[in-house]
Design a protein around this motif. Structure first.
Motif, PDB file in Angstrom:
ATOM      1  N   GLU A   1      -4.045  -2.228   5.628  1.00 13.90           N
ATOM      2  CA  GLU A   1      -3.510  -2.234   4.170  1.00 13.90           C
ATOM      3  C   GLU A   1      -4.034  -0.955   3.314  1.00 13.90           C
ATOM      4  O   GLU A   1      -3.676  -0.653   2.328  1.00 13.90           O
ATOM      5  CB  GLU A   1      -3.743  -3.447   3.507  1.00 13.90           C
TER       6      GLU A   1
ATOM      7  N   ASP B   1      -1.578 -11.290   3.654  1.00 11.16           N
ATOM      8  CA  ASP B   1      -0.348 -11.436   3.907  1.00 11.16           C
ATOM      9  C   ASP B   1       0.581 -11.191   2.555  1.00 11.16           C
ATOM     10  O   ASP B   1       0.434 -11.982   1.562  1.00 11.16           O
ATOM     11  CB  ASP B   1      -0.129 -12.960   3.991  1.00 11.16           C
ATOM     12  N   GLY B   2       1.408 -10.180   2.569  1.00  9.62           N
ATOM     13  CA  GLY B   2       2.099  -9.782   1.460  1.00  9.62           C
ATOM     14  C   GLY B   2       1.309  -9.041   0.643  1.00  9.62           C
ATOM     15  O   GLY B   2       0.487  -8.554   0.812  1.00  9.62           O
ATOM     16  N   GLU B   3       1.774  -8.883  -0.722  1.00  9.96           N
ATOM     17  CA  GLU B   3       1.153  -7.842  -1.603  1.00  9.96           C
ATOM     18  C   GLU B   3      -0.365  -8.388  -2.098  1.00  9.96           C
ATOM     19  O   GLU B   3      -0.371  -9.655  -2.303  1.00  9.96           O
ATOM     20  CB  GLU B   3       2.088  -7.692  -2.966  1.00  9.96           C
TER      21      GLU B   3
ATOM     22  N   THR C   1       1.514  -2.929   2.107  1.00  9.04           N
ATOM     23  CA  THR C   1       1.771  -4.455   1.993  1.00  9.04           C
ATOM     24  C   THR C   1       2.252  -4.631   3.490  1.00  9.04           C
ATOM     25  O   THR C   1       3.153  -4.138   3.999  1.00  9.04           O
ATOM     26  CB  THR C   1       2.797  -4.876   0.982  1.00  9.04           C
ATOM     27  N   TRP C   2       1.770  -5.562   4.084  1.00 13.56           N
ATOM     28  CA  TRP C   2       2.068  -6.365   5.268  1.00 13.56           C
ATOM     29  C   TRP C   2       2.710  -7.878   5.367  1.00 13.56           C
ATOM     30  O   TRP C   2       2.037  -8.597   4.615  1.00 13.56           O
ATOM     31  CB  TRP C   2       0.889  -6.316   6.298  1.00 13.56           C
ATOM     32  N   ARG C   3       3.559  -7.762   6.036  1.00 17.19           N
ATOM     33  CA  ARG C   3       4.193  -9.053   6.388  1.00 17.19           C
ATOM     34  C   ARG C   3       4.464  -9.524   7.872  1.00 17.19           C
ATOM     35  O   ARG C   3       4.351  -8.606   8.711  1.00 17.19           O
ATOM     36  CB  ARG C   3       5.611  -9.186   5.608  1.00 17.19           C
ATOM     37  N   GLU C   4       4.530 -10.710   8.225  1.00 20.48           N
ATOM     38  CA  GLU C   4       4.840 -10.970   9.785  1.00 20.48           C
ATOM     39  C   GLU C   4       5.608 -10.037  10.237  1.00 20.48           C
ATOM     40  O   GLU C   4       5.472  -9.774  11.590  1.00 20.48           O
ATOM     41  CB  GLU C   4       5.226 -12.485   9.934  1.00 20.48           C
ATOM     42  N   GLU C   5       6.804  -9.639   9.876  1.00 19.57           N
ATOM     43  CA  GLU C   5       7.814  -8.995  10.467  1.00 19.57           C
ATOM     44  C   GLU C   5       7.305  -7.399  10.823  1.00 19.57           C
ATOM     45  O   GLU C   5       7.910  -6.862  11.882  1.00 19.57           O
ATOM     46  CB  GLU C   5       9.346  -8.830   9.892  1.00 19.57           C
ATOM     47  N   ASP C   6       6.340  -6.920  10.001  1.00 21.56           N
ATOM     48  CA  ASP C   6       5.694  -5.690  10.169  1.00 21.56           C
ATOM     49  C   ASP C   6       4.887  -5.717  11.632  1.00 21.56           C
ATOM     50  O   ASP C   6       4.937  -4.697  12.323  1.00 21.56           O
ATOM     51  CB  ASP C   6       5.139  -5.242   9.040  1.00 21.56           C
TER      52      ASP C   6
ATOM     53  N   LYS D   1      -0.980 -16.832  10.977  1.00 26.86           N
ATOM     54  CA  LYS D   1      -1.312 -16.678   9.581  1.00 26.86           C
ATOM     55  C   LYS D   1      -2.597 -17.364   9.604  1.00 26.86           C
ATOM     56  O   LYS D   1      -3.026 -18.389  10.267  1.00 26.86           O
ATOM     57  CB  LYS D   1      -0.357 -17.562   8.762  1.00 26.86           C
TER      58      LYS D   1
ATOM     59  N   LEU E   1      -2.925 -12.279   7.602  1.00 25.69           N
ATOM     60  CA  LEU E   1      -2.327 -12.337   8.885  1.00 25.69           C
ATOM     61  C   LEU E   1      -3.274 -11.776   9.895  1.00 25.69           C
ATOM     62  O   LEU E   1      -3.766 -10.729   9.538  1.00 25.69           O
ATOM     63  CB  LEU E   1      -1.213 -11.238   8.749  1.00 25.69           C
TER      64      LEU E   1
END
Length: 184
Positions: free
Chosen positions: A104, A131-133, A150-155, A165, A170
Motif C-alpha cells: 500500500e 483492507d480498503g482505504e 488501496t487493496w481489496r480481496e479481488e486485487d 481477512k 488482508l
C-alpha cells in the motif's frame, strides 16, 4: 505459530483460517531463503522471525536509509534500496518473500507488475495490506510511510493469491502451483 500479521496490541491470529495458516506455516518453517520487505522488529515481526528456520538465509530490504542504519537483527542481511528497483537489488531471489504491510506504500500500477515479476523468482510470496482505504501520511519524516494505493480481496485474487481477512487487513499467500483460480 502465534505471529499476528496485525496491528500491535491486537490478538487475532490466523487461527480462524486453519488450512491457510498450515500452508503458510509450512513455507515459513521450511524456506531456506527468506526476503523480508519493510519488516520491523515489532513484537509481531519478532514472532514471525522466530517462526522461521534458524538455518534460513534472511534478507531485509528497506528503503528508508535511517531505518537501514538502525536495523540489525540477528543474522539478517540488510539491503538498503527501493523494492521497485527489484532486478538491481543485491539479494538472492528465490525461496520465500514476505512483504508485510508494504504494497500500500507504492502506487498500484507499479506494484502489480513488480509482484508478477517476483512470482517468476520465488516459490511463495506473502503480502499484507489494510483492507480498503486506509489513509496514512509520512511518519517521522519517512515518505515511505505514505499510503499510495488501496487493496481489496479481488486485487490479490487477480494476482493469483489466496486471501485471508484478519483485523482490518488482508493477508495474501501465493504458492507456486497453487494459484487462485482468478490468476491473471
Amino acid at each position: 505459530m502465534a505471529y499476528l500479521f496485525g496491528l500491535p496490541g491486537n490478538d487475532q491470529t490466523l487461527d480462524h483460517a486453519p488450512k491457510f495458516k498450515r500452508r503458510l506455516d509450512r513455507h515459513i518453517r521450511r524456506a531456506k531463503n527468506i526476503v523480508l520487505v519493510g519488516w520491523r522488529p515489532t513484537p509481531d515481526g519478532v514472532r514471525l522471525f522466530d517462526a522461521m528456520s534458524p538455518r534460513a538465509a534472511k534478507t531485509l530490504v528497506e528503503a528508508w536509509p535511517s531505518n537501514c542504519e538502525r536495523f540489525s537483527y540477528r543474522d539478517t542481511e540488510v539491503v538498503c534500496g527501493d523494492i521497485r528497483e527489484y532486478d538491481s537489488l543485491p539479494f538472492a531471489k528465490c525461496g520465500m518473500l514476505i512483504w508485510q504491510d508494504g504494497p500500500e506504500h507504492v502506487v498500484k500500477e507499479e506494484v502489480v507488475p513488480l509482484i508478477m515479476r517476483m512470482q517468476e523468482d520465488f516459490n511463495a510470496i506473502v503480502l499484507s495490506t489494510p483492507d480498503g482505504e486506509h489513509p496514512q501520511e509520512a511518519l517521522e519524516g519517512n515518505p515511505w510511510e505514505i499510503h499510495r494505493s488501496t487493496w481489496r480481496e479481488e486485487d490479490y485474487e487477480r494476482l493469483g493469491f489466496q486471501v485471508c481477512k484478519y483485523n482490518a487487513g488482508l493477508l495474501g499467500f501465493w504458492e507456486r502451483g497453487h494459484e487462485s483460480p482468478f490468476f491473471r
